[in-house]
Design a protein around this motif. Structure first.
Motif, PDB file in Angstrom:
ATOM      1  N   LEU A  61       0.830  -1.207   0.000  1.00 17.07           N
ATOM      2  CA  LEU A  61       0.000   0.000   0.000  1.00 17.07           C
ATOM      3  C   LEU A  61       0.863   1.256   0.000  1.00 17.07           C
ATOM      4  O   LEU A  61       0.562   2.225  -0.693  1.00 17.07           O
ATOM      5  CB  LEU A  61      -0.959   0.001   1.184  1.00 17.07           C
ATOM      6  N   GLY A  62       1.947   1.245   0.758  1.00 20.52           N
ATOM      7  CA  GLY A  62       2.860   2.390   0.773  1.00 20.52           C
ATOM      8  C   GLY A  62       3.518   2.608  -0.567  1.00 20.52           C
ATOM      9  O   GLY A  62       3.648   3.748  -1.033  1.00 20.52           O
ATOM     10  N   LYS A  63       3.928   1.529  -1.227  1.00 24.80           N
ATOM     11  CA  LYS A  63       4.565   1.650  -2.545  1.00 24.80           C
ATOM     12  C   LYS A  63       3.565   2.099  -3.606  1.00 24.80           C
ATOM     13  O   LYS A  63       3.914   2.847  -4.512  1.00 24.80           O
ATOM     14  CB  LYS A  63       5.203   0.326  -2.934  1.00 24.80           C
ATOM     15  N   ALA A  64       2.333   1.646  -3.496  1.00 25.65           N
ATOM     16  CA  ALA A  64       1.326   1.981  -4.501  1.00 25.65           C
ATOM     17  C   ALA A  64       0.778   3.391  -4.328  1.00 25.65           C
ATOM     18  O   ALA A  64       0.619   4.127  -5.304  1.00 25.65           O
ATOM     19  CB  ALA A  64       0.181   0.973  -4.454  1.00 25.65           C
ATOM     20  N   PHE A  65       0.488   3.777  -3.077  1.00 20.60           N
ATOM     21  CA  PHE A  65      -0.197   5.043  -2.822  1.00 20.60           C
ATOM     22  C   PHE A  65       0.709   6.131  -2.262  1.00 20.60           C
ATOM     23  O   PHE A  65       0.258   7.247  -2.025  1.00 20.60           O
ATOM     24  CB  PHE A  65      -1.371   4.814  -1.859  1.00 20.60           C
ATOM     25  N   GLY A  66       1.970   5.825  -2.010  1.00 22.12           N
ATOM     26  CA  GLY A  66       2.874   6.818  -1.439  1.00 22.12           C
ATOM     27  C   GLY A  66       2.414   7.223  -0.045  1.00 22.12           C
ATOM     28  O   GLY A  66       1.974   6.383   0.735  1.00 22.12           O
ATOM     29  N   ASP A  67       2.507   8.523   0.260  1.00 21.76           N
ATOM     30  CA  ASP A  67       2.113   9.014   1.593  1.00 21.76           C
ATOM     31  C   ASP A  67       0.656   8.719   1.910  1.00 21.76           C
ATOM     32  O   ASP A  67       0.288   8.568   3.077  1.00 21.76           O
ATOM     33  CB  ASP A  67       2.359  10.518   1.704  1.00 21.76           C
ATOM     34  N   LYS A  68      -0.195   8.619   0.873  1.00 21.46           N
ATOM     35  CA  LYS A  68      -1.609   8.314   1.086  1.00 21.46           C
ATOM     36  C   LYS A  68      -1.812   6.862   1.511  1.00 21.46           C
ATOM     37  O   LYS A  68      -2.904   6.475   1.892  1.00 21.46           O
ATOM     38  CB  LYS A  68      -2.415   8.599  -0.175  1.00 21.46           C
ATOM     39  N   GLY A  69      -0.759   6.064   1.468  1.00 27.18           N
ATOM     40  CA  GLY A  69      -0.846   4.661   1.852  1.00 27.18           C
ATOM     41  C   GLY A  69      -0.622   4.399   3.333  1.00 27.18           C
ATOM     42  O   GLY A  69      -0.825   3.288   3.804  1.00 27.18           O
ATOM     43  N   ALA A  70      -0.200   5.437   4.091  1.00 21.01           N
ATOM     44  CA  ALA A  70      -0.012   5.271   5.548  1.00 21.01           C
ATOM     45  C   ALA A  70      -1.376   5.032   6.181  1.00 21.01           C
ATOM     46  O   ALA A  70      -2.345   5.702   5.848  1.00 21.01           O
ATOM     47  CB  ALA A  70       0.650   6.511   6.134  1.00 21.01           C
ATOM     48  N   HIS A  71      -1.458   4.081   7.112  1.00 18.96           N
ATOM     49  CA  HIS A  71      -2.767   3.664   7.628  1.00 18.96           C
ATOM     50  C   HIS A  71      -2.677   3.126   9.043  1.00 18.96           C
ATOM     51  O   HIS A  71      -1.608   2.732   9.504  1.00 18.96           O
ATOM     52  CB  HIS A  71      -3.355   2.581   6.711  1.00 18.96           C
ATOM     53  N   ALA A  72      -3.828   3.100   9.701  1.00 13.81           N
ATOM     54  CA  ALA A  72      -3.965   2.366  10.957  1.00 13.81           C
ATOM     55  C   ALA A  72      -4.129   0.890  10.597  1.00 13.81           C
ATOM     56  O   ALA A  72      -4.560   0.565   9.488  1.00 13.81           O
ATOM     57  CB  ALA A  72      -5.182   2.869  11.733  1.00 13.81           C
TER      58      ALA A  72
END
Length: 154
Positions: A118-129
């Motif tokens: 998710l981090g590689k695909a969405f960049g900063d928007k991929g950070a999540h709980a």
């Protein structure tokens, strides 16, 4: 193609067709600006990637690869609702289930397979709980199941 799909392509991956539900549910559902996916299992072109318990029949490394496949399937479910993955403004939550041998306690490392993609695909928007939960058994005896919640723009 979206930036997200370009990022996946750079990794040698692509968004698969959304998997048909195996029961009485939909793959993903939008409520307001959130999209909730149903639990996704590690299938590639309709075939199970692995079966068994992590720490017994399935290694932690194999399970992490399964978690990556699960989240790729979840991304497909999101795309089926929103159309353009660049409309995702944030990956909000990841819930990962790991069918675990009783002695296995590395669930967070397994679900890193999903989180890292998710981090590689969405960049900063991929950070999540996130939650990574060990369970006794999952559907079809798969080792991992993952669901996600994402926020999208109108």
């Amino acid at each position: 193609m979206s930036v997200v799909e370009d990022n996946l392509a750079a990794l040698g991956l692509s968004v698969p067709e959304v998997a048909a539900p195996a029961g009485s549910y939909v793959p993903a559902l939008r409520n307001g600006n959130l999209i909730y996916t149903s639990g996704q299992i590690p299938t590639v072109a309709g075939e199970l990637q692995a079966v068994g318990k992590v720490g017994a029949e399935v290694s932690a490394e194999e399970a992490a690869a399964c978690a990556q496949t699960c989240v790729l399937n979840a991304i497909a479910a999101v795309k089926s609702v929103v159309g353009d993955l660049d409309k995702v403004t944030q990956v909000v939550k990841v819930l990962g289930f790991v069918a675990s041998d009783p002695s296995f306690d590395g669930q967070p490392g397994v679900i890193n397979g999903a989180s890292d993609l998710l981090g590689k695909a969405f960049g900063d928007k991929g950070a999540h709980a996130r939650s990574a939960v060990g369970v006794a058994v999952l559907p079809k005896n798969v080792p991992v199941e993952v669901e996600i919640v994402v926020a999208v723009e109108d």
